[in-house]
Design an enzyme around this catalytic site. Structure first.
Site, PDB file in Angstrom:
ATOM      1  N   ASN A   1      57.726  48.992  35.671  1.00 28.70           N
ATOM      2  CA  ASN A   1      56.551  48.029  35.175  1.00 28.70           C
ATOM      3  C   ASN A   1      57.068  47.073  33.785  1.00 28.70           C
ATOM      4  O   ASN A   1      58.015  48.349  33.189  1.00 28.70           O
ATOM      5  CB  ASN A   1      55.687  49.067  34.835  1.00 28.70           C
ATOM      6  CG  ASN A   1      54.304  48.107  34.583  1.00 28.70           C
ATOM      7  OD1 ASN A   1      53.757  46.940  34.463  1.00 28.70           O
ATOM      8  ND2 ASN A   1      53.479  49.279  33.009  1.00 28.70           N
ATOM      9  N   THR A   2      56.038  46.044  33.273  1.00 23.24           N
ATOM     10  CA  THR A   2      57.478  45.323  32.107  1.00 23.24           C
ATOM     11  C   THR A   2      56.008  45.384  31.143  1.00 23.24           C
ATOM     12  O   THR A   2      55.059  46.449  31.463  1.00 23.24           O
ATOM     13  CB  THR A   2      57.930  44.546  32.683  1.00 23.24           C
ATOM     14  OG1 THR A   2      56.214  43.296  32.143  1.00 23.24           O
ATOM     15  CG2 THR A   2      58.558  43.478  32.742  1.00 23.24           C
ATOM     16  N   HIS A   3      56.230  46.069  30.117  1.00 23.56           N
ATOM     17  CA  HIS A   3      55.297  46.073  28.898  1.00 23.56           C
ATOM     18  C   HIS A   3      56.085  45.296  27.244  1.00 23.56           C
ATOM     19  O   HIS A   3      56.463  45.552  27.394  1.00 23.56           O
ATOM     20  CB  HIS A   3      55.543  47.384  28.682  1.00 23.56           C
ATOM     21  CG  HIS A   3      54.365  48.407  27.907  1.00 23.56           C
ATOM     22  ND1 HIS A   3      52.864  47.797  28.630  1.00 23.56           N
ATOM     23  CD2 HIS A   3      54.154  48.137  26.528  1.00 23.56           C
ATOM     24  CE1 HIS A   3      52.720  48.871  26.960  1.00 23.56           C
ATOM     25  NE2 HIS A   3      52.925  48.758  26.514  1.00 23.56           N
TER      26      HIS A   3
ATOM     27  N   ARG B   1      39.047  52.857  43.138  1.00 23.09           N
ATOM     28  CA  ARG B   1      40.539  53.029  42.732  1.00 23.09           C
ATOM     29  C   ARG B   1      41.338  53.307  44.139  1.00 23.09           C
ATOM     30  O   ARG B   1      42.344  52.837  44.211  1.00 23.09           O
ATOM     31  CB  ARG B   1      41.191  54.056  42.084  1.00 23.09           C
ATOM     32  CG  ARG B   1      42.877  53.336  40.645  1.00 23.09           C
ATOM     33  CD  ARG B   1      43.113  53.736  39.828  1.00 23.09           C
ATOM     34  NE  ARG B   1      42.187  53.880  38.588  1.00 23.09           N
ATOM     35  CZ  ARG B   1      41.875  52.249  37.991  1.00 23.09           C
ATOM     36  NH1 ARG B   1      42.441  52.035  38.271  1.00 23.09           N
ATOM     37  NH2 ARG B   1      40.381  52.167  37.200  1.00 23.09           N
TER      38      ARG B   1
ATOM     39  N   LEU C   1      48.136  52.142  38.736  1.00 24.37           N
ATOM     40  CA  LEU C   1      47.652  52.122  40.702  1.00 24.37           C
ATOM     41  C   LEU C   1      47.510  54.016  40.338  1.00 24.37           C
ATOM     42  O   LEU C   1      47.398  54.352  39.952  1.00 24.37           O
ATOM     43  CB  LEU C   1      49.584  52.162  40.487  1.00 24.37           C
ATOM     44  CG  LEU C   1      49.819  51.165  40.544  1.00 24.37           C
ATOM     45  CD1 LEU C   1      51.101  51.076  40.836  1.00 24.37           C
ATOM     46  CD2 LEU C   1      49.453  50.091  41.953  1.00 24.37           C
TER      47      LEU C   1
ATOM     48  N   ARG D   1      45.849  47.447  35.999  1.00 24.66           N
ATOM     49  CA  ARG D   1      45.515  47.660  36.830  1.00 24.66           C
ATOM     50  C   ARG D   1      46.358  49.434  36.802  1.00 24.66           C
ATOM     51  O   ARG D   1      47.319  49.249  36.697  1.00 24.66           O
ATOM     52  CB  ARG D   1      45.111  47.727  38.188  1.00 24.66           C
ATOM     53  CG  ARG D   1      44.042  46.655  38.482  1.00 24.66           C
ATOM     54  CD  ARG D   1      42.607  46.529  38.157  1.00 24.66           C
ATOM     55  NE  ARG D   1      41.874  45.911  38.481  1.00 24.66           N
ATOM     56  CZ  ARG D   1      40.052  45.680  37.690  1.00 24.66           C
ATOM     57  NH1 ARG D   1      40.126  46.399  36.781  1.00 24.66           N
ATOM     58  NH2 ARG D   1      39.798  44.142  37.867  1.00 24.66           N
TER      59      ARG D   1
ATOM     60  N   ASP E   1      54.935  56.004  36.319  1.00 21.46           N
ATOM     61  CA  ASP E   1      54.843  57.554  36.620  1.00 21.46           C
ATOM     62  C   ASP E   1      53.280  57.328  36.799  1.00 21.46           C
ATOM     63  O   ASP E   1      52.420  56.310  36.209  1.00 21.46           O
ATOM     64  CB  ASP E   1      55.342  58.017  35.787  1.00 21.46           C
ATOM     65  CG  ASP E   1      54.787  58.536  34.198  1.00 21.46           C
ATOM     66  OD1 ASP E   1      53.827  57.689  33.999  1.00 21.46           O
ATOM     67  OD2 ASP E   1      55.185  59.030  33.738  1.00 21.46           O
TER      68      ASP E   1
ATOM     69  N   GLY F   1      51.476  58.651  34.139  1.00 15.60           N
ATOM     70  CA  GLY F   1      50.589  58.148  32.773  1.00 15.60           C
ATOM     71  C   GLY F   1      50.229  56.754  32.437  1.00 15.60           C
ATOM     72  O   GLY F   1      50.888  55.694  33.356  1.00 15.60           O
TER      73      GLY F   1
HETATM   74  C1  GRF Z   1      52.757  40.509  30.496  1.00  9.46           C
HETATM   75  O1  GRF Z   1      52.941  40.706  29.074  1.00  9.46           O
HETATM   76  C2  GRF Z   1      53.092  42.267  30.452  1.00  9.46           C
HETATM   77  O2  GRF Z   1      54.162  43.383  30.236  1.00  9.46           O
HETATM   78  C3  GRF Z   1      51.569  42.229  30.478  1.00  9.46           C
HETATM   79  O3  GRF Z   1      50.979  40.902  30.609  1.00  9.46           O
HETATM   80  C4  GRF Z   1      52.098  39.918  30.586  1.00  9.46           C
HETATM   81  C5  GRF Z   1      52.293  39.299  31.958  1.00  9.46           C
HETATM   82  O4  GRF Z   1      52.439  38.166  30.951  1.00  9.46           O
HETATM   83  N1  GRF Z   1      51.548  43.267  30.576  1.00  9.46           N
HETATM   84  P1  GRF Z   1      52.464  36.797  32.438  1.00  9.46           P
HETATM   85  O5  GRF Z   1      51.129  37.249  33.309  1.00  9.46           O
HETATM   86  O6  GRF Z   1      53.798  37.308  32.845  1.00  9.46           O
HETATM   87  O7  GRF Z   1      52.541  35.950  32.323  1.00  9.46           O
END
Ligand code: GRF
Length: 197
Positions: free
Chosen positions: A106-108, A64, A92, A90, A140, A142
């Site tokens: 990051n989006t979650h 990695r 990082l 992945r 971060d 985690g």
């Molecule tokens: C999103 O919900 C993201 O938060 C998650 O995977 C999805 C990505 O979707 N980890 P896309 O590749 O933007 O369509």
């Protein structure tokens, strides 16, 4: 103008939304490059908008850390003001996080700190949650544990599957991501206030 690098692994629907927002001359940020850890379908969105791409295949590296070194090298070529992880599946290595955070977000697809990790939607359903959500965070070292920049609740419907629930969460993720990028670009959101080291 805030310059943004976006890292993806999949279909890139959130990337697409950001590219569409950034195509508006009034939007204060531009995507300058899209990178991925695999041959991601989302590259097609970058190409449609004439945005350069780079590929650093995770499987081509023994560790990695070595993968992260090459990813970091590619990112440095573009000197982005901000890096958005938009479905990068992945973790990082710490060297990359430490080099870029807090300019790394990051989006979650869950209401953090609920349901972190790669299966946030599945885990919310398995737990019988009646509501989950979407979050945008600073990365971060985690797993989805960094400072929260924006989040919003999404109801879980009784007949939801992982797919239907994720498809309702994604538009919320997109809106939050675009709002956060705009706020950072306008200086309304100061990432240095969220330093993770
Ligand atoms: C999103 O919900 C993201 O938060 C998650 O995977 C999805 C990505 O979707 N980890 P896309 O590749 O933007 O369509």
């Amino acid at each position: 103008m805030l310059t943004v690098a976006v890292l993806i692994s999949g279909t890139g629907s959130n990337l697409r939304a950001l590219l569409e927002a950034a195509a508006d001359p009034g939007f204060p940020a531009r995507v300058v490059v899209v990178g991925a850890d695999r041959q991601a379908d989302g590259f097609a969105h970058a190409e449609a908008f004439g945005i350069p791409t780079f590929l650093v295949p995770f499987r081509d590296f023994e560790t990695r850390e070595h993968w992260g070194e090459e990813l970091d090298r590619q990112l440095r070529v573009w000197k982005p003001d901000l890096i958005v992880l938009s479905g990068l599946m992945r973790l990082l290595p710490a060297s990359v996080v430490d080099a870029w955070s807090p300019r790394l977000i990051n989006t979650h697809p869950a209401y953090l700190p609920e349901f972190p990790g790669a299966h946030g939607v599945r885990d919310a359903l398995a737990a019988g949650a009646t509501r989950t959500g979407a979050s945008v965070i600073v990365v971060d070292n985690g797993v989805d544990s960094g400072p929260i920049l924006a989040q919003e609740r999404v109801e879980v419907l009784p007949d939801d599957t992982e797919h239907t629930l994720h498809e309702r969460i994604k538009p919320v993720e997109r809106r939050l991501l675009i709002d956060v990028v705009r706020a950072i670009a306008r200086g309304e959101l100061e990432l240095t206030a969220f330093s993770t080291s």
